[in-house]
Scaffold this motif. Structure first.
Motif, short mmCIF file in Angstrom:
data_model
loop_
_atom_site.label_atom_id
_atom_site.label_comp_id
_atom_site.label_asym_id
_atom_site.label_seq_id
_atom_site.Cartn_x
_atom_site.Cartn_y
_atom_site.Cartn_z
N ALA A 1 63.42 75.71 62.28
CA ALA A 1 63.28 74.30 62.62
C ALA A 1 62.64 74.07 63.98
O ALA A 1 62.86 73.05 64.63
CB ALA A 1 64.64 73.59 62.55
N PRO B 1 61.54 70.23 68.81
CA PRO B 1 61.59 68.81 68.42
C PRO B 1 62.58 67.99 69.23
O PRO B 1 62.49 66.76 69.26
CB PRO B 1 62.04 68.88 66.94
CG PRO B 1 61.68 70.25 66.50
CD PRO B 1 61.90 71.11 67.70
N TYR B 2 63.50 68.66 69.90
CA TYR B 2 64.59 67.95 70.56
C TYR B 2 64.39 67.84 72.08
O TYR B 2 65.18 67.20 72.75
CB TYR B 2 65.92 68.66 70.24
CG TYR B 2 65.90 69.15 68.81
CD1 TYR B 2 65.88 68.24 67.73
CD2 TYR B 2 65.79 70.50 68.51
CE1 TYR B 2 65.78 68.67 66.43
CE2 TYR B 2 65.69 70.93 67.20
CZ TYR B 2 65.69 70.02 66.17
OH TYR B 2 65.58 70.45 64.88
N TYR C 1 57.52 73.33 60.13
CA TYR C 1 58.83 73.88 60.46
C TYR C 1 59.53 74.33 59.18
O TYR C 1 59.36 73.71 58.13
CB TYR C 1 59.71 72.81 61.14
CG TYR C 1 59.05 72.13 62.30
CD1 TYR C 1 59.26 72.56 63.60
CD2 TYR C 1 58.18 71.05 62.10
CE1 TYR C 1 58.65 71.94 64.68
CE2 TYR C 1 57.56 70.43 63.17
CZ TYR C 1 57.79 70.87 64.46
OH TYR C 1 57.17 70.26 65.52
N THR D 1 63.44 75.31 57.40
CA THR D 1 64.82 74.83 57.53
C THR D 1 65.80 75.96 57.81
O THR D 1 67.02 75.75 57.74
CB THR D 1 65.27 74.10 56.25
OG1 THR D 1 65.31 75.05 55.15
CG2 THR D 1 64.34 72.96 55.91
N ALA E 1 68.86 73.87 59.11
CA ALA E 1 68.68 72.52 59.64
C ALA E 1 69.75 71.55 59.16
O ALA E 1 70.09 70.61 59.89
CB ALA E 1 67.30 71.99 59.27
N SER F 1 67.15 64.73 63.19
CA SER F 1 66.26 64.75 64.36
C SER F 1 64.91 65.35 64.01
O SER F 1 63.87 64.87 64.46
CB SER F 1 66.91 65.55 65.50
OG SER F 1 68.08 64.92 65.94
N LEU F 2 64.91 66.43 63.22
CA LEU F 2 63.65 67.06 62.85
C LEU F 2 62.79 66.11 62.04
O LEU F 2 61.58 65.98 62.28
CB LEU F 2 63.94 68.34 62.06
CG LEU F 2 62.72 69.11 61.56
CD1 LEU F 2 61.84 69.53 62.72
CD2 LEU F 2 63.16 70.34 60.74
N VAL G 1 57.96 69.79 56.98
CA VAL G 1 59.16 70.62 56.89
C VAL G 1 59.14 71.40 55.58
O VAL G 1 58.84 70.86 54.52
CB VAL G 1 60.44 69.76 56.99
CG1 VAL G 1 61.69 70.64 56.95
CG2 VAL G 1 60.42 68.92 58.28
#
Length: 377
Positions: A266, A271-272, A301, A303, A307, A314-315, A324
């Motif tokens: 992920a 991403p965060y 990305y 998983t 995830a 969030s992703l 994804v």
């Protein structure tokens, strides 16, 4: 399904009782292969079926697993010969079998897996080892895909510390072996992927519009050393984040717009932390304003963090469902755990019907046309 042979007993001693696979291989004299493959104690044996109903029927094979590892007998024997695995015992993920792979896939509704061998780049420092080892691994994966064309694709290894050799290996894998892309570890010899040393390779991969699967290693300076916390829990994610930031800061992404890059697990923390990076940019620090936010939407990305259910909202908000891909990390995660994370994925409320279809299958078909053509044949 056929059950694979039981895991070989590991030699007694504290080294083989350590938490991480990296420690297990260090006891044999080489930690590098272990650092690429994930959690300790994983077994390649297929676990209990993921029941589609009370009657225990298997779910229909639908998903495409883009984060699945492999260690065929030929690859295993080479790793032992090269000193990357002990001749007896060792980590249980090294007991890969075809029956175990297919059984785990069938139990979890996985139609096809894209296999890879995340051997850290330093294992190929020696040119002779790089020539023989990469060719053997890539040909073994190509043989698996050729024998089971609707069940497997593969990402080819490259010896990135030898640029001329890596270019030859990419051409052979993509043009002759039918690889679906290449796997690159996050760093080599202490240099992350945005380093100028890797520019010729990225230029060629961009010319080919290649898919690049980026897989973490242990941190170049060593693990966190937190007692009871193996490096794959947090250090692997930090390593992926560093590699992604290196590709952004170096301009590699901007210079090579046709690269399709999949970030494992992920995307680590990328991403965060986009908001933090944007805040720094507004203060004149770090990357240019908008650079990280744009890159987050550029990467793909899988998983395999996993995830669901914690990171998926969030992703999806940061990257969108079209970026994804479903991934399990088998056999680094044992079959029983693959069943747990797949059930969590199925129940994740963040995935709507259309988004779930894209993540489970549609995005992979679009990104991997060779595999898609075989599945549609």
């Amino acid at each position: 399904m056929n059950t694979p042979p039981p895991t070989r007993p590991a030699p007694a001693g504290p080294a083989y009782r350590a938490l991480s696979r990296r420690d297990a291989l260090r006891a044999a004299g080489a930690a590098s292969l272990a650092a690429g493959l994930g959690a300790a104690g994983a077994t390649a044996a297929a676990g209990p079926a993921l029941a589609a109903a009370e009657g225990g029927d298997r779910p229909p094979a639908w998903r495409i697993d883009t984060h699945q590892h492999v260690l065929t007998r030929a690859m295993h024997d080479w790793a032992v010969e090269a000193g990357l695995l002990p001749p007896e015992g060792g980590p249980t993920w090294a007991d890969w079998t075809l029956d175990g792979a297919l059984g785990t896939m069938e139990d979890n509704g996985i139609a096809a897996g894209v296999v890879s061998a995340p051997i850290p780049s330093m294992a190929f420092r020696d040119r002779t080892t790089a020539e023989r080892g990469v060719r053997l691994c890539n040909e073994a994966m190509a043989e698996l895909a050729a024998d089971h064309p609707t069940r497997f694709g593969f990402f080819a290894n490259l010896a990135v510390l030898h640029t001329d050799l890596a270019l030859e290996q990419a051409a052979y894998a993509l043009d002759e072996l039918g690889a679906d892309g290449v796997i690159l570890m996050t760093s080599a010899d202490g240099r992350y992927l945005g380093d100028p040393a890797f520019e010729p390779l990225f230029a060629e991969l961009n010319r080919r519009r290649a898919v690049v699967f980026v897989h973490p290693d242990s941190l170049p300076e060593g693990g966190s050393g937190i007692p009871g916390v193996p490096d794959f829990i947090a250090d692997f994610l930090f390593d992926t984040t560093r590699a992604a930031l290196s590709l952004i800061a170096s301009g590699t992404l901007d210079r090579h717009p046709d690269l399709r890059i999949i970030l494992s697990h992920a995307g680590g923390f990328l991403p965060y932390l986009a908001g933090r990076a944007e805040s720094a940019a507004r203060q004149g620090e770090g990357l240019a304003p908008g650079a990280v936010a744009a890159a987050v939407r550029r990467f793909h990305y899988d998983t395999a963090m996993p995830a669901s259910p914690y990171a998926m909202p969030s992703l999806l908000a940061a990257a969108g469902p079209s970026r994804v891909l479903f991934g399990t990390d088998w056999p680094a995660r044992p079959a029983e755990e693959v069943g747990v994370i797949t059930r969590d994925h199925e129940a994740d409320p963040a995935l709507s019907g259309a988004a779930r279809q894209a993540v489970d299958r549609g995005n992979a078909l679009r990104l991997l046309p060779r595999l898609a053509s075989r599945l549609r044949a």
